[in-house]
Enzyme design. Structure first.
Site, short mmCIF file in Angstrom:
data_model
loop_
_atom_site.label_atom_id
_atom_site.label_comp_id
_atom_site.label_asym_id
_atom_site.label_seq_id
_atom_site.Cartn_x
_atom_site.Cartn_y
_atom_site.Cartn_z
N TRP A 154 7.25 -123.53 -36.19
CA TRP A 154 8.53 -122.49 -36.39
C TRP A 154 8.28 -121.73 -37.70
O TRP A 154 8.93 -120.50 -37.50
CB TRP A 154 9.67 -123.53 -36.58
N ASP A 161 15.80 -122.52 -42.43
CA ASP A 161 15.91 -123.17 -41.02
C ASP A 161 15.99 -124.26 -41.08
O ASP A 161 15.19 -124.90 -41.23
CB ASP A 161 14.56 -122.73 -40.04
N LYS A 180 20.37 -130.43 -32.06
CA LYS A 180 19.87 -131.40 -32.47
C LYS A 180 20.92 -132.42 -33.26
O LYS A 180 20.75 -133.30 -32.46
CB LYS A 180 18.73 -131.21 -33.53
#
Length: 365
Positions: A106, A177, A201
């Site tokens: 990511w 992030d 999540k």
């Protein structure tokens, strides 16, 4: 039609498990929300009924994370992936550089997007040490005092690594992030200029992206970009400039209420440590039958990654686990192996059951 009477052991990496009490409340309110005769999905986002839901969600997040007054809380769309572009579009000014800490796929994607908009560099990387098995030491980060910002990914779902301490970057805005570990433990929001997280999540269903942004950073943003891609557009309009994902925000608010009811971030962190220990103990006491991907000092409490001694055993393990009702434990397709995603709503009993399954499988093989 078969009626499912038992909940799965849901270890999906995202979208992931939601608290059963939140699902039950949403089920009860689905058709008639607070006496309106409509579902929350049918309400106008300009109505006072929905506005109350919206503002309660913002206030709950501020309370749980102890977000100071100098920050705005935004509800956006497009996932963390859109943030990869929005951040440099807004804050990577001409003549400045932005540093990216490379700890997994990511952060690689975030860096790749930022390259389209300006001058970026790697402030650190652990890829060379063996497929991102660790988190860099804070003291090893390389950046300059006049950089536009420093970006990191707090938890790496694919490789199973997580930051336990964050750098003090001084005047350089720190951007994180936190898609896969926000709300999993207490954090000092003051260390960050911007935090962003996809909801799917720990925060709620997919479709909502939370952004926590310091007001002084907003004032420095580039204005020569499309309206919908300006953070200021959403800040000025309380995230209601256009139609927001109303049902997702409603669900996010209920997840936040649940988090407060069970004791807040301190209680949640203790549960997450207990859950992770159950799995890591099964790995560490297996005499090499299981071996973790992440270095012990970089292990994630959210995504627990490991391999077995052989591909044949791994295949057998995954097939049997599926038969036993454990869902979502295949490792990411890019690295294989196994992955247990023990997000907030995954109960301790599920991790205990899986730990026992691991021990039993080892005995038989």
């Amino acid at each position: 039609m078969k009626v499912q009477t038992q909940r799965a052991f849901n270890f999906n990496a995202g979208p992931s498990a939601l608290p059963i009490s939140v699902l039950e409340k949403a089920q009860a309110e689905l058709i008639d929300f607070r006496g309106t005769g409509m579902s929350v999905m049918e309400l106008s986002h300009r109505s006072s009924t929905y506005e109350e839901v919206h503002n309660q969600a913002i206030n709950s997040l501020k309370l749980l994370l102890s977000i100071p007054d100098q920050y705005e809380v935004l509800f956006l769309q497009g996932g963390a992936s859109l943030q990869f572009s929005m951040i440099p579009m807004n804050f990577l000014q001409q003549g400045k550089k932005a540093g990216y800490v490379m700890t997994g796929s990511w952060s690689e994607k975030a860096l790749s997007e930022a390259k389209l908009f300006g001058d970026v560099f790697q402030a650190a990387s652990t890829k060379e040490e063996g497929s991102y098995r660790s988190i860099p030491k804070v003291g090893d980060l390389k950046f300059n005092s006049d950089d536009a910002y420093l970006h990191l990914t707090s938890n790496n779902t694919i490789y199973g690594t997580q930051w336990t301490d964050f750098p003090d970057t001084g005047d350089v805005p720190l951007i994180a992030d936190m898609s896969s570990d926000i709300l999993s433990k207490p954090i000092d929001v003051n260390k960050f200029a911007l935090i962003y997280a996809g909801a799917q999540k720990n925060l709620g269903p997919s479709g909502v992206t939370v952004v926590i942004i310091r007001k002084d950073l907003l004032e420095q943003a580039n204005t020569n970009i499309p309206t919908m891609l300006k953070y200021s557009t959403h800040a000025k309009n309380n995230s209601l400039y256009n139609t927001p994902p109303t049902f997702g925000i409603y669900m996010l608010g209920e997840v936040l209420n649940w988090a407060r009811e069970i004791g807040g971030l301190t209680a949640i962190a203790e549960q997450n440590e207990t859950k992770a220990k159950l799995i890591y103990d099964a790995i560490d006491t297996s005499n090499g039958f299981y071996h973790g991907h992440a270095e012990p000092d970089s292990r994630s409490l959210m995504n627990l990654t490991f391999n077995l001694k052989s591909k044949e055993l791994e295949k057998s393990f995954l097939e049997l686990a599926k038969q036993e009702g454990f869902v979502g434990i295949n490792g990411h397709r890019s690295i294989g192996g196994c992955r247990v995603s023990a997000y907030n709503a995954v109960p301790i009993d599920a991790c205990k059951a899986f730990s026992e399954f691991m021990v039993e499988f080892q005995k038989k093989n």
